[in-house]
Design a protein around this motif. Structure first.
Motif, mmCIF file in Angstrom:
data_model
loop_
_atom_site.group_PDB
_atom_site.id
_atom_site.type_symbol
_atom_site.label_atom_id
_atom_site.label_comp_id
_atom_site.label_asym_id
_atom_site.label_seq_id
_atom_site.Cartn_x
_atom_site.Cartn_y
_atom_site.Cartn_z
ATOM 1 N N LEU A 249 0.812 -1.217 0.000
ATOM 2 C CA LEU A 249 0.000 0.000 0.000
ATOM 3 C C LEU A 249 0.842 1.263 0.000
ATOM 4 C CD1 LEU A 249 -2.781 -0.945 2.604
ATOM 5 C CD2 LEU A 249 -2.955 -0.981 0.109
ATOM 6 N N TYR A 250 2.156 1.136 0.028
ATOM 7 C CA TYR A 250 3.024 2.306 0.085
ATOM 8 C C TYR A 250 2.885 3.157 -1.179
ATOM 9 C CZ TYR A 250 5.714 0.543 4.113
ATOM 10 O OH TYR A 250 6.091 0.115 5.343
ATOM 11 N N PRO A 251 2.941 4.484 -1.039
ATOM 12 C CA PRO A 251 3.161 5.331 -2.218
ATOM 13 C C PRO A 251 4.649 5.360 -2.555
ATOM 14 C CG PRO A 251 2.881 6.688 -0.279
ATOM 15 C CD PRO A 251 2.674 5.266 0.172
ATOM 16 N N ILE A 252 4.990 6.069 -3.608
ATOM 17 C CA ILE A 252 6.379 6.095 -4.069
ATOM 18 C C ILE A 252 7.308 6.690 -3.016
ATOM 19 C CG2 ILE A 252 7.927 7.186 -5.740
ATOM 20 C CD1 ILE A 252 5.891 6.743 -7.862
ATOM 21 N N THR A 253 6.860 7.732 -2.324
ATOM 22 C CA THR A 253 7.734 8.396 -1.361
ATOM 23 C C THR A 253 8.167 7.455 -0.244
ATOM 24 O OG1 THR A 253 5.719 9.197 -0.272
ATOM 25 C CG2 THR A 253 6.811 10.690 -1.802
ATOM 26 N N VAL A 254 7.227 6.740 0.334
ATOM 27 C CA VAL A 254 7.549 5.819 1.431
ATOM 28 C C VAL A 254 8.298 4.603 0.892
ATOM 29 C CG1 VAL A 254 6.593 4.449 3.323
ATOM 30 C CG2 VAL A 254 5.524 6.619 2.689
ATOM 31 N N GLY A 255 7.927 4.132 -0.297
ATOM 32 C CA GLY A 255 8.605 2.974 -0.864
ATOM 33 C C GLY A 255 10.066 3.251 -1.165
ATOM 34 N N LEU A 256 10.350 4.376 -1.793
ATOM 35 C CA LEU A 256 11.739 4.722 -2.070
ATOM 36 C C LEU A 256 12.517 4.982 -0.792
ATOM 37 C CD1 LEU A 256 11.381 7.065 -5.193
ATOM 38 C CD2 LEU A 256 12.073 4.667 -5.129
ATOM 39 N N SER A 257 11.855 5.494 0.218
ATOM 40 C CA SER A 257 12.522 5.678 1.505
ATOM 41 C C SER A 257 12.922 4.344 2.123
ATOM 42 C CB SER A 257 11.604 6.449 2.464
ATOM 43 O OG SER A 257 12.201 6.593 3.732
ATOM 44 N N SER A 258 12.072 3.332 1.960
ATOM 45 C CA SER A 258 12.425 2.005 2.475
ATOM 46 C C SER A 258 13.598 1.411 1.702
ATOM 47 C CB SER A 258 11.216 1.079 2.399
ATOM 48 O OG SER A 258 10.828 0.846 1.056
ATOM 49 N N TRP A 259 13.660 1.633 0.400
ATOM 50 C CA TRP A 259 14.810 1.190 -0.376
ATOM 51 C C TRP A 259 16.086 1.912 0.053
ATOM 52 C CZ3 TRP A 259 13.185 0.637 -6.253
ATOM 53 C CH2 TRP A 259 12.447 -0.546 -6.396
ATOM 54 N N ALA A 260 15.968 3.202 0.288
ATOM 55 C CA ALA A 260 17.139 3.956 0.731
ATOM 56 C C ALA A 260 17.631 3.470 2.086
ATOM 57 C CB ALA A 260 16.806 5.444 0.789
ATOM 58 N N ALA A 261 16.691 3.116 2.986
ATOM 59 C CA ALA A 261 17.091 2.580 4.288
ATOM 60 C C ALA A 261 17.804 1.240 4.130
ATOM 61 C CB ALA A 261 15.863 2.436 5.188
ATOM 62 N N GLN A 262 17.322 0.399 3.209
ATOM 63 C CA GLN A 262 17.998 -0.868 2.946
ATOM 64 C C GLN A 262 19.404 -0.638 2.407
ATOM 65 O OE1 GLN A 262 15.629 -3.395 0.408
ATOM 66 N NE2 GLN A 262 13.757 -3.064 1.615
ATOM 67 N N ALA A 263 19.556 0.331 1.520
ATOM 68 C CA ALA A 263 20.862 0.608 0.946
ATOM 69 C C ALA A 263 21.835 1.138 1.996
ATOM 70 C CB ALA A 263 20.726 1.606 -0.199
ATOM 71 N N GLN A 264 21.354 1.983 2.889
ATOM 72 C CA GLN A 264 22.233 2.536 3.922
ATOM 73 C C GLN A 264 22.600 1.493 4.959
ATOM 74 O OE1 GLN A 264 20.137 5.914 5.470
ATOM 75 N NE2 GLN A 264 20.474 7.174 3.644
ATOM 76 N N ASN A 265 21.666 0.640 5.309
ATOM 77 C CA ASN A 265 21.972 -0.403 6.305
ATOM 78 C C ASN A 265 22.883 -1.477 5.726
ATOM 79 O OD1 ASN A 265 20.316 0.886 8.176
ATOM 80 N ND2 ASN A 265 18.506 -0.287 7.564
ATOM 81 N N GLY A 266 22.702 -1.799 4.446
ATOM 82 C CA GLY A 266 23.521 -2.833 3.830
ATOM 83 C C GLY A 266 24.837 -2.332 3.320
ATOM 84 N N GLY A 267 24.932 -1.006 3.052
ATOM 85 C CA GLY A 267 26.155 -0.457 2.505
ATOM 86 C C GLY A 267 26.182 -0.575 1.001
#
Length: 311
Positions: A249-267
Motif C-alpha cells: 500500500l506504500y506510495p512512491i515516497t515511502v517505498g523509495l525511503s524504504s529502499w534507501a534505508a535498505q541501501a544505507q543499512n547494507g552499505g
C-alpha cells in the motif's frame, strides 16, 4: 513696425509635437538590471540544478554515483538498465507503489477540487448566519501545518478502524483550506450574480445551477486547486508513513525511503545497485507531475491570475 513670432512655437511642447508629427515615434529604450539578472539566474539554478543532477545520476551505477563527478555523465551510462531494474526489483513492487500513488493523488485531487469549488462558491454567492466566522476559521486553518494534524488524525482513524487502508491517505487529503480560499476569491468575480438570478427565474435548482453553470465558469480555478492537491498528495511522505504498514500500500515516497534505508543499512558493497534504483525511481516519480503540468498549464495560469485585477 516689427512683428514677433508666436511664443507657442518656441516652447518645448510645440517642438515635441512638431517632431512627433514629422518624424518617427521613438521606441522606449530597453533597460537591463544586472542585479536582477543575477538574481534570476541564481533562482533558475536553484530550481533546475537538482533536476539536472537527478537526470545525470539516473544514468549511473551505484559505484559511479560515489566515484564520478556528480554533474556529468559517467563513462558507461546505463539509464535503460536502471529503469528496467527499478521496475523488476522485489517482484515489481515499484509498479504497485506507482499505481498506489496515482490512485491516492488522483482521487484526492478530484475530490478536494470539487469540495473546494462547492464551498468557495457557497461562501462567495450565499449569505448565512456565521458565514464570516466560518470563513475566518478556514483562513486560520491555512496556517496550521499538515504534520501537526497527522498524529491526531492517526488516533481518530485508529478508532474508526481505517488505518492501513487507502482511505487513511485519501480522506485527510480531501480537506484543502487554501484551495477553498482560492475558489472563494475566484467565484466572487467569475460567476455573475445576474446569470444565477436568470437561472433561478427559469426554475433551475441550486444544485443544477452549480453543476451546469457555475462549475463550468470555475474550471480554471478548479484545475489550479486540482494541481496543487495532486502535487501535495503525490509528494506526501509523513502521512502515509504513519498510516500504512503494508508495503503493497506504500506510495512512491515511502517505498523509495524504504529502499534507501535498505541501501544505507547494507552499505554500497552488499547492495550494489540499490542506491542507483532509488535515484532512478525518484526520476520516474516526477515524470507524471511534469506531464500533468504541461497538459493543464493554460488552465493553471489563468486560475492563478484570478482575482488579481479588480474590475
Amino acid at each position: 513696425m516689427t512683428t514677433t513670432a508666436p511664443t507657442a512655437a518656441l516652447t518645448p511642447t510645440a517642438e515635441k509635437t512638431r517632431g512627433g508629427e514629422g518624424g518617427k515615434r521613438r521606441r522606449p529604450s530597453s533597460r537591463r538590471s544586472t542585479p536582477l539578472t543575477i538574481a534570476m539566474l541564481a533562482a533558475l539554478a536553484y530550481f533546475l540544478l537538482p533536476l539536472f543532477w537527478l537526470l545525470i545520476a539516473s544514468t549511473k551505477s551505484t559505484q559511479d554515483l560515489f566515484n564520478s563527478f556528480g554533474l556529468w555523465f559517467s563513462d558507461a551510462p546505463q539509464l535503460l538498465t536502471n529503469i528496467k531494474e527499478t521496475f523488476t526489483q522485489d517482484n515489481g513492487v515499484f509498479v504497485h507503489w506507482l499505481v498506489n500513488t496515482a490512485l491516492y493523488a488522483i482521487v484526492s485531487a478530484v475530490g478536494a477540487a470539487l469540495l473546494a469549488a462547492a464551498a468557495g462558491y457557497g461562501f462567495a454567492k450565499f449569505r448565512f448566519r456565521g458565514d464570516r466566522l466560518a470563513f475566518n476559521l478556514v483562513l486560520g486553518a491555512v496556517m496550521v501545518p499538515a504534520t501537526a494534524l497527522a498524529i491526531p488524525t492517526y488516533l481518530l482513524f485508529a478508532k474508526a478502524g481505517i488505518v492501513n487502508t487507502p482511505w487513511a491517505v485519501i480522506l485527510p487529503s480531501l480537506v484543502n483550506p487554501f484551495g477553498l480560499y482560492l475558489m472563494r476569491v475566484y467565484a466572487q468575480d467569475a460567476v455573475p450574480d445576474s446569470l444565477l438570478e436568470a437561472a433561478r427565474i427559469d426554475g433551475a435548482g441550486e444544485a443544477r445551477i452549480f453543476f451546469t453553470i457555475a462549475l463550468r465558469l470555475l474550471a480554471p480555478g478548479l484545475v489550479t486547486v486540482l494541481l496543487f492537491t495532486l502535487v501535495a498528495t503525490w509528494n506526501n511522505y509523513f502521512l502515509p508513513l504513519i498510516m500504512l504498514n503494508n508495503p503493497n500500500l506504500y506510495p512512491i515516497t515511502v517505498g523509495l525511503s524504504s529502499w534507501a534505508a535498505q541501501a544505507q543499512n547494507g552499505g554500497a558493497g552488499s547492495s550494489s545497485d540499490m542506491f542507483a534504483l532509488v535515484v532512478t525511481g525518484s526520476l520516474i516519480s516526477i515524470v507524471p507531475l511534469v506531464v500533468a503540468f504541461l497538459l493543464l498549464q493554460r488552465y493553471w495560469q489563468s486560475g492563478l491570475a484570478a482575482g488579481g485585477v479588480k474590475q
